[in-house]
Write a protein that holds these residues in place. Sequence first.
Motif, PDB file in Angstrom:
ATOM      1  N   GLU A 184      -5.136  -1.717  -9.671  1.00 13.47           N
ATOM      2  CA  GLU A 184      -4.700  -0.698  -8.725  1.00 13.47           C
ATOM      3  C   GLU A 184      -3.778  -1.301  -7.669  1.00 13.47           C
ATOM      4  OE1 GLU A 184      -6.942   3.242  -7.053  1.00 13.47           O
ATOM      5  OE2 GLU A 184      -7.945   1.324  -6.777  1.00 13.47           O
ATOM      6  N   ASP A 185      -2.664  -0.638  -7.421  1.00  9.69           N
ATOM      7  CA  ASP A 185      -1.695  -1.063  -6.421  1.00  9.69           C
ATOM      8  C   ASP A 185      -1.715  -0.078  -5.252  1.00  9.69           C
ATOM      9  OD1 ASP A 185      -0.806  -3.134  -8.223  1.00  9.69           O
ATOM     10  OD2 ASP A 185       0.277  -1.579  -9.322  1.00  9.69           O
ATOM     11  N   LEU A 186      -0.929  -0.372  -4.222  1.00 12.39           N
ATOM     12  CA  LEU A 186      -0.994   0.410  -2.993  1.00 12.39           C
ATOM     13  C   LEU A 186       0.392   0.631  -2.407  1.00 12.39           C
ATOM     14  CD1 LEU A 186      -2.512   1.626  -0.513  1.00 12.39           C
ATOM     15  CD2 LEU A 186      -2.710  -0.715   0.360  1.00 12.39           C
ATOM     16  N   ALA A 187       0.673   1.876  -2.015  1.00 11.45           N
ATOM     17  CA  ALA A 187       1.894   2.212  -1.280  1.00 11.45           C
ATOM     18  C   ALA A 187       1.499   2.724   0.095  1.00 11.45           C
ATOM     19  CB  ALA A 187       2.704   3.266  -2.026  1.00 11.45           C
ATOM     20  N   ILE A 188       2.193   2.236   1.136  1.00 15.71           N
ATOM     21  CA  ILE A 188       1.877   2.589   2.517  1.00 15.71           C
ATOM     22  C   ILE A 188       3.108   3.222   3.158  1.00 15.71           C
ATOM     23  CG2 ILE A 188       1.164   1.713   4.778  1.00 15.71           C
ATOM     24  CD1 ILE A 188      -0.245  -0.567   3.348  1.00 15.71           C
ATOM     25  N   ARG A 189       2.928   4.367   3.744  1.00 18.32           N
ATOM     26  CA  ARG A 189       4.036   5.111   4.355  1.00 18.32           C
ATOM     27  C   ARG A 189       4.731   4.266   5.428  1.00 18.32           C
ATOM     28  NH1 ARG A 189       4.680  10.832   5.046  1.00 18.32           N
ATOM     29  NH2 ARG A 189       6.784  11.162   5.869  1.00 18.32           N
ATOM     30  N   ASN A 190       6.067   4.243   5.366  1.00 15.34           N
ATOM     31  CA  ASN A 190       6.828   3.489   6.367  1.00 15.34           C
ATOM     32  C   ASN A 190       7.887   4.355   7.048  1.00 15.34           C
ATOM     33  OD1 ASN A 190       8.944   3.731   4.580  1.00 15.34           O
ATOM     34  ND2 ASN A 190       9.024   1.578   4.000  1.00 15.34           N
ATOM     35  N   GLY A 191       7.638   5.661   7.100  1.00 16.47           N
ATOM     36  CA  GLY A 191       8.559   6.539   7.806  1.00 16.47           C
ATOM     37  C   GLY A 191       9.173   7.587   6.906  1.00 16.47           C
ATOM     38  N   ASN A 192      10.410   7.962   7.254  1.00 17.81           N
ATOM     39  CA  ASN A 192      11.145   9.001   6.524  1.00 17.81           C
ATOM     40  C   ASN A 192      12.547   8.503   6.194  1.00 17.81           C
ATOM     41  OD1 ASN A 192       9.147  11.340   6.821  1.00 17.81           O
ATOM     42  ND2 ASN A 192       9.482  10.769   8.951  1.00 17.81           N
ATOM     43  N   MET A 193      12.604   7.407   5.456  1.00 19.31           N
ATOM     44  CA  MET A 193      13.887   6.776   5.144  1.00 19.31           C
ATOM     45  C   MET A 193      14.412   7.149   3.766  1.00 19.31           C
ATOM     46  SD  MET A 193      13.334   2.968   6.796  1.00 19.31           S
ATOM     47  CE  MET A 193      11.962   2.553   5.703  1.00 19.31           C
ATOM     48  N   GLY A 194      13.721   8.048   3.067  1.00 18.13           N
ATOM     49  CA  GLY A 194      14.142   8.430   1.730  1.00 18.13           C
ATOM     50  C   GLY A 194      15.316   9.390   1.728  1.00 18.13           C
ATOM     51  N   ASN A 195      15.741   9.767   0.533  1.00 18.55           N
ATOM     52  CA  ASN A 195      16.814  10.733   0.339  1.00 18.55           C
ATOM     53  C   ASN A 195      16.504  12.016   1.108  1.00 18.55           C
ATOM     54  OD1 ASN A 195      17.844  12.833  -2.357  1.00 18.55           O
ATOM     55  ND2 ASN A 195      19.226  11.830  -0.949  1.00 18.55           N
ATOM     56  N   TYR A 196      17.460  12.491   1.911  1.00 20.50           N
ATOM     57  CA  TYR A 196      17.274  13.678   2.755  1.00 20.50           C
ATOM     58  C   TYR A 196      16.087  13.522   3.708  1.00 20.50           C
ATOM     59  CZ  TYR A 196      20.945  16.556   0.747  1.00 20.50           C
ATOM     60  OH  TYR A 196      22.174  17.068   0.388  1.00 20.50           O
ATOM     61  N   SER A 197      15.919  12.315   4.234  1.00 24.71           N
ATOM     62  CA  SER A 197      14.851  12.008   5.204  1.00 24.71           C
ATOM     63  C   SER A 197      13.464  12.310   4.656  1.00 24.71           C
ATOM     64  CB  SER A 197      15.075  12.774   6.517  1.00 24.71           C
ATOM     65  OG  SER A 197      16.296  12.396   7.118  1.00 24.71           O
ATOM     66  N   SER A 198      13.298  12.127   3.365  1.00 22.35           N
ATOM     67  CA  SER A 198      11.980  12.326   2.764  1.00 22.35           C
ATOM     68  C   SER A 198      11.101  11.102   3.017  1.00 22.35           C
ATOM     69  CB  SER A 198      12.111  12.585   1.261  1.00 22.35           C
ATOM     70  OG  SER A 198      12.713  11.474   0.613  1.00 22.35           O
ATOM     71  N   ALA A 199       9.838  11.206   2.637  1.00 19.92           N
ATOM     72  CA  ALA A 199       8.874  10.133   2.875  1.00 19.92           C
ATOM     73  C   ALA A 199       9.302   8.841   2.185  1.00 19.92           C
ATOM     74  CB  ALA A 199       7.498  10.557   2.367  1.00 19.92           C
ATOM     75  N   SER A 200       9.047   7.721   2.855  1.00 23.10           N
ATOM     76  CA  SER A 200       9.352   6.408   2.285  1.00 23.10           C
ATOM     77  C   SER A 200       8.116   5.521   2.393  1.00 23.10           C
ATOM     78  CB  SER A 200      10.546   5.768   2.997  1.00 23.10           C
ATOM     79  OG  SER A 200      10.353   5.738   4.401  1.00 23.10           O
ATOM     80  N   TYR A 201       8.041   4.513   1.504  1.00 22.19           N
ATOM     81  CA  TYR A 201       6.823   3.715   1.386  1.00 22.19           C
ATOM     82  C   TYR A 201       7.133   2.240   1.143  1.00 22.19           C
ATOM     83  CZ  TYR A 201       4.354   8.156   0.744  1.00 22.19           C
ATOM     84  OH  TYR A 201       3.840   9.423   0.923  1.00 22.19           O
ATOM     85  N   ASP A 202       6.293   1.373   1.734  1.00 21.37           N
ATOM     86  CA  ASP A 202       6.221  -0.028   1.330  1.00 21.37           C
ATOM     87  C   ASP A 202       5.221  -0.107   0.180  1.00 21.37           C
ATOM     88  OD1 ASP A 202       7.943  -1.011   3.341  1.00 21.37           O
ATOM     89  OD2 ASP A 202       6.299  -1.033   4.789  1.00 21.37           O
ATOM     90  N   VAL A 203       5.579  -0.834  -0.877  1.00 23.70           N
ATOM     91  CA  VAL A 203       4.737  -0.881  -2.069  1.00 23.70           C
ATOM     92  C   VAL A 203       4.199  -2.298  -2.274  1.00 23.70           C
ATOM     93  CG1 VAL A 203       4.607  -0.461  -4.546  1.00 23.70           C
ATOM     94  CG2 VAL A 203       6.061   0.993  -3.113  1.00 23.70           C
ATOM     95  N   TYR A 204       2.883  -2.384  -2.439  1.00 21.04           N
ATOM     96  CA  TYR A 204       2.200  -3.653  -2.656  1.00 21.04           C
ATOM     97  C   TYR A 204       1.520  -3.622  -4.024  1.00 21.04           C
ATOM     98  CZ  TYR A 204       2.712  -4.126   2.419  1.00 21.04           C
ATOM     99  OH  TYR A 204       3.221  -4.198   3.694  1.00 21.04           O
TER     100      TYR A 204
END
Length: 234
Positions: free
Chosen positions: A113-133
């Motif tokens: 199991e891996d983990l993604a943690i929200r890091n703001g709204n830096m995605g396309n069209y200010s969508s959710a973005s994540y750091d992935v571990y």
Amino acid sequence: MTMNMNISNYYRSLSAFILLGPLCFGQYQFEVKDASKNYDAIIHIDNCFSDQCMDKGTVELFNNNNTKVQTFTSDNLVLHLGEGQRLERGKVIPLKKEQSPLIFGDFNFDGTEDLAIRNGNMGNYSSASYDVYVFNSTRMAFVKSKELTDLGSNYFDFFETDPVRKRIITFGKDGCCRFFTTEFEVIPQKGLDKVLEKEEDSSEDGYVKVIIKEKKNNKWTTRTKVYPSDQYNR
């Protein structure tokens, strides 16, 4: 004498503030219990307002034995409270899976199991973005993946996974009428290989033009087809 005592008390208070920092005043705390089969999480965020939080925070991960296994930081943890929930410093607020700024899953198809943690709204069209571990079985710890963090931060919302074909699927859009799908094959010990790009363009009234670029045997091919709008389903 009184003035000296006041000065002494002032500096003792100042020293305590410097040492303890925000712990003197408490942080907002949240608990995530149903997002993973292997882990629970406690989230600490410095500042929240109304029914949402958007600020620097930490994530403490616990295993099923309630032992803390790792701590993560995010410069911009974003989460929203549910109906009837109220912010209160020092109180642990439970979060449902859909409220959580954490996403668990086997993103590299290695069986852990891996983990993604929200890091703001830096995605396309200010969508959710994540750091992935991803979980490193040799180190027995989660290690940040640059490749997967790029995919989790630069497209439209979080990517999807296809465990059968071992592919990661990302999405994007441009204006009202152009949608993009990109697929990456996960190659063990090597990384990601982009193998498909799909563009759906409905800018021409009554029609949808679909362009598919696909990589097979290290060669790219392109197919283009135009559909009547009423006969095309995305």
